[in-house]
Design an enzyme around this catalytic site. Structure first.
Site, mmCIF file in Angstrom:
data_model
loop_
_atom_site.group_PDB
_atom_site.id
_atom_site.type_symbol
_atom_site.label_atom_id
_atom_site.label_comp_id
_atom_site.label_asym_id
_atom_site.label_seq_id
_atom_site.Cartn_x
_atom_site.Cartn_y
_atom_site.Cartn_z
ATOM 1 N N HIS A 40 30.572 30.317 45.933
ATOM 2 C CA HIS A 40 31.843 30.167 46.637
ATOM 3 C C HIS A 40 32.364 28.748 46.600
ATOM 4 O O HIS A 40 33.535 28.512 46.772
ATOM 5 C CB HIS A 40 31.895 30.854 48.011
ATOM 6 C CG HIS A 40 31.048 30.312 49.088
ATOM 7 N ND1 HIS A 40 30.420 31.103 50.005
ATOM 8 C CD2 HIS A 40 30.746 29.051 49.424
ATOM 9 C CE1 HIS A 40 29.768 30.351 50.849
ATOM 10 N NE2 HIS A 40 29.939 29.108 50.522
ATOM 11 N N GLU B 167 37.630 51.157 40.374
ATOM 12 C CA GLU B 167 36.623 50.265 39.782
ATOM 13 C C GLU B 167 35.325 51.000 39.487
ATOM 14 O O GLU B 167 34.329 50.406 39.104
ATOM 15 C CB GLU B 167 36.378 49.045 40.680
ATOM 16 C CG GLU B 167 36.105 49.355 42.129
ATOM 17 C CD GLU B 167 35.996 48.103 42.995
ATOM 18 O OE1 GLU B 167 35.939 46.982 42.473
ATOM 19 O OE2 GLU B 167 35.957 48.258 44.228
ATOM 20 N N CYS C 224 43.698 43.567 39.805
ATOM 21 C CA CYS C 224 43.318 42.439 40.671
ATOM 22 C C CYS C 224 41.982 41.818 40.263
ATOM 23 O O CYS C 224 41.510 40.894 40.902
ATOM 24 C CB CYS C 224 43.282 42.859 42.136
ATOM 25 S SG CYS C 224 42.003 44.067 42.484
ATOM 26 N N ARG D 150 41.924 44.258 51.834
ATOM 27 C CA ARG D 150 40.892 45.189 51.380
ATOM 28 C C ARG D 150 39.858 45.385 52.480
ATOM 29 O O ARG D 150 39.367 44.409 53.066
ATOM 30 C CB ARG D 150 40.218 44.647 50.118
ATOM 31 C CG ARG D 150 39.214 45.647 49.553
ATOM 32 C CD ARG D 150 38.687 45.209 48.213
ATOM 33 N NE ARG D 150 37.764 44.097 48.339
ATOM 34 C CZ ARG D 150 37.135 43.546 47.316
ATOM 35 N NH1 ARG D 150 37.360 43.993 46.086
ATOM 36 N NH2 ARG D 150 36.311 42.536 47.483
ATOM 37 N N ASP E 209 34.381 45.062 38.360
ATOM 38 C CA ASP E 209 33.395 46.127 38.503
ATOM 39 C C ASP E 209 33.635 47.240 37.486
ATOM 40 O O ASP E 209 32.691 47.773 36.903
ATOM 41 C CB ASP E 209 33.432 46.702 39.924
ATOM 42 C CG ASP E 209 32.670 45.813 40.888
ATOM 43 O OD1 ASP E 209 31.600 45.309 40.491
ATOM 44 O OD2 ASP E 209 33.138 45.611 42.018
HETATM 45 C C1 PEP Z 1 36.855 43.755 40.942
HETATM 46 O O1 PEP Z 1 35.806 44.402 40.959
HETATM 47 O O2 PEP Z 1 37.528 43.554 39.916
HETATM 48 C C2 PEP Z 1 37.387 43.169 42.200
HETATM 49 C C3 PEP Z 1 38.572 42.611 42.259
HETATM 50 O O3 PEP Z 1 36.584 43.203 43.285
HETATM 51 P P1 PEP Z 1 35.376 42.169 43.503
HETATM 52 O O4 PEP Z 1 35.472 41.116 42.437
HETATM 53 O O5 PEP Z 1 35.575 41.650 44.875
HETATM 54 O O6 PEP Z 1 34.185 43.061 43.351
HETATM 55 MG MG MG Z 2 34.971 45.049 42.837
#
Ligand code: PEP
Ligand code: MG
Length: 581
Positions: free
Chosen positions: A190, A432, A503, A333, A456
């Site tokens: 992070h 995803e 996203c 989310r 994902d």
């Molecule tokens: C993804 O899986 O693309 C996503 C945006 O969620 P995270 O990266 O938080 O798993």
């Molecule tokens: Mg994800």
């Protein structure tokens, strides 16, 4: 010149400021049993001094309303007071007869080897917070207050350290942090995510750099190409300063597009949205002229909170994000915790395949109280702007129906308590999991919009753990399977008239922009820092030509063909754009 791995882009030329917060090595003296009580007292008084220092920093960060900084410092303060940690160090002094410094090192190494087994990169990086806390105590043990850097406030410095820690970014309050060089580090830590949002270039993967650089040395760093020069000659310094100036000019030019519309040359409007972790990122999204927040990951609040945040605490944070976001438009989310991303107050589970395990909506549906509290806070925050709710890791229709039932319960509860909330909050799903692609038509019957989580989706589609370097190449966006699946998702959503956003990281990769646009995607959600660049790309692209690129790409059968095509088209687009790379 040395070659490192860029974690956050940018160029900097400045003097080095070395922070040696890596594990303290050196021969340890075995204590006499009679010495151990004094040594424990020395450790305790160093902890107390470190606690005082942290309290003062928390007070300063609170005064300045630096929410992210305050959260990080609170995490450090809690770790410092952790009775298990403190007791482990004391028993290492008592039983192993180690000096306090060596006892701390011993305990830290124990935690490091436990954390090394964790497969989730984000969580793995949290050991960095522990190192930071150990560093505070070590400094006090060694009679050193946190050393003030030997620079004026206005002089830019490049921090050289073992590993970039979130607390290092707090240094930007006291000095001009122009860049960071580290021996180790990962993209998903992070600290790296924060550095990207603060636009501080970071170059990692430079083992031994702390032995090569001394505070005051001149450093030229290019976190675009991954190059670093220590005490470069005049010509190299001049070349890097030119590069830095060109980069600053580019950023200025880009900043100038803040109020421009993201419309292609042939009139197609594209939404450039931001991915955020909290109110500070949301404010940055507004500064750069994003069209809204396309993904607010609520996990950050839970991961940095000592216990489960209650409804009022969640509401306060969600409201702050909504109020700071561009046009007060935010897709929140629901919590995507689980497996290795667990927090201690939910209990830790050991699973053989955490990425395929108990996470996201699966975890929420097994924790109704957690789900109810969060949904109530989100519904209440919805009154302060245009808020949508997004469900993570959906793999079956039942999960969406369950969430709708939970939302009804949450509304009922709020009505009974007389708490005002947003009555009509659009509901969407993250696509995803490949199962969600297969059942997309059914899911769309139940929801208002879709967000494609390519991070994902790609790893599940390719059955390739993206954190495993041996298979990482399979996760590159050049694989034909990835594009065919994206084609299907986007096509089905458009056919049903449901808004669709990407996203995942793919949305912020320039080489994927044209084919995604060509597939009909008009909503891209990315790190706020990338929005100006993408606005420029949009304004120099042609949606009709993008369609031709996507059609060509759909006929390709190998990653090699796709890679070449994307490289060629990106070069062409960059050439047209006012930004030169
Ligand atoms: C993804 O899986 O693309 C996503 C945006 O969620 P995270 O990266 O938080 O798993
Ligand atoms: Mg994800």
């Amino acid at each position: 010149m040395r070659q490192g791995r860029p974690l956050a882009p940018g160029v900097a030329v400045a003097r080095a400021y070395c922070l040696d917060q890596g594990p303290v090595h050196g021969p340890a003296r075995q204590l006499d049993p009679a010495e151990t009580p004094d040594e424990i007292r020395r450790f305790e008084s160093s902890c107390a001094a470190a606690a005082q220092e942290l309290d003062a920093r928390i007070a300063r960060a609170t005064e300045r309303s630096h929410q992210q900084d305050t959260d990080i410092l609170h995490t450090h303060r809690l770790l410092l007071a952790d009775p298990v940690l403190v007791e482990k160090v004391k028993s290492a002094i008592r039983d192993r007869r180690l000096e306090a410094e060596a006892a701390l090192r011993h305990v830290l190494e124990g935690y490091e080897s436990q954390f090394a087994k964790i497969r989730d990169e984000y969580l793995k990086q949290r050991v960095a917070d522990l190192r930071c806390v150990v560093g505070f105590v070590l400094r006090h043990l060694q009679g050193r207050q946190s050393s003030a850097p030997p620079f004026g406030r206005d002089e830019p410095v490049i921090l050289v350290t073992h590993e970039v820690l979130p607390s290092h970014l707090l240094l930007s309050q006291h000095l001009r942090l122009a860049g960071i060089l580290t021996e180790v580090g990962a993209e998903t830590g992070h600290a790296a995510i924060l550095a990207r949002s603060l636009a501080i270039p970071v170059l990692a993967g430079l083992p031994g750099i702390l032995d090569e650089v001394r505070t005051g040395d001149m450093v030229a760093l290019d976190a675009q190409e991954g190059h670093v020069h220590i005490n470069p000659d005049f010509e190299v310094q001049t070349a890097y300063r030119r590069l830095q100036q060109a980069e600053a000019n580019r950023q200025d030019r880009l900043a100038g597009n803040r109020d421009q519309e993201p419309v292609t040359v042939d009139g197609t409007r594209v939404e450039l949205l931001a991915n955020v972790n909290g109110p500070d990122d949301a404010a940055l999204a507004s500064q750069v002229g994003a069209g809204g927040v396309g993904l607010y990951r609520t996990e950050y609040l839970f991961l940095t909170h000592p216990g489960m945040p209650n409804e009022e605490e969640q509401l306060a944070t969600y409201r702050a994000v909504v109020e700071a976001a561009p046009g007060r438009t935010v897709t929140i989310r629901a919590l995507d915790l689980g497996a290795d991303k667990s927090v201690s107050y939910l209990g830790r589970r050991d699973e053989p395949n955490p990425a395929l395990g108990f996470r996201g909506t699966r975890l929420l549906s097994a924790s109704p109280e957690l789900a109810q509290t969060q949904l109530r806070a989100i519904l209440r925050a919805g009154r302060y702007g245009r808020v949508s709710l997004l469900l993570p890791m959906v793999s079956a229709l039942e999960e969406v129906r369950w969430a709708k039932g939970m939302l009804d319960d949450a509304r009922l509860n709020l009505r009974r308590r007389g708490k005002p909330f947003a009555e009509d909050m659009p509901l969407g799903v993250m696509v995803e999991v490949p199962a969600a692609v297969a059942c997309l038509d059914d899911l769309l019957e139940e929801v208002d919009f879709v967000s494609i989580g390519t991070n994902d989706l790609i790893q599940y589609l390719m059955a390739a753990d993206r954190t495993n370097p041996q298979v990482a190449h399979l996760c590159e966006p050049s694989n034909p399977a990835i594009w065919r699946v994206l084609h299907r998702i986007i096509g089905v959503c458009i056919g049903r008239g449901k808004p669709v956003t990407v996203c995942g990281e793919l949305a912020g990769q320039p080489q994927s922009f044209l084919p995604l646009l060509g597939l009909g995607l008009h909503r891209f959600s990315m790190s706020p820092a990338l929005v100006p660049l993408f606005k420029d790309l949009v304004r120099h692209s042609n949606a009709l030509e993008a369609r031709a690129v996507a059609e060509r790409l759909m006929r390709m059968k190998t990653a090699g063909e796709i890679r070449d095509c994307l490289a060629e088209e990106t070069d062409r687009l960059m050439l047209h754009s006012c930004i030169k790379f």
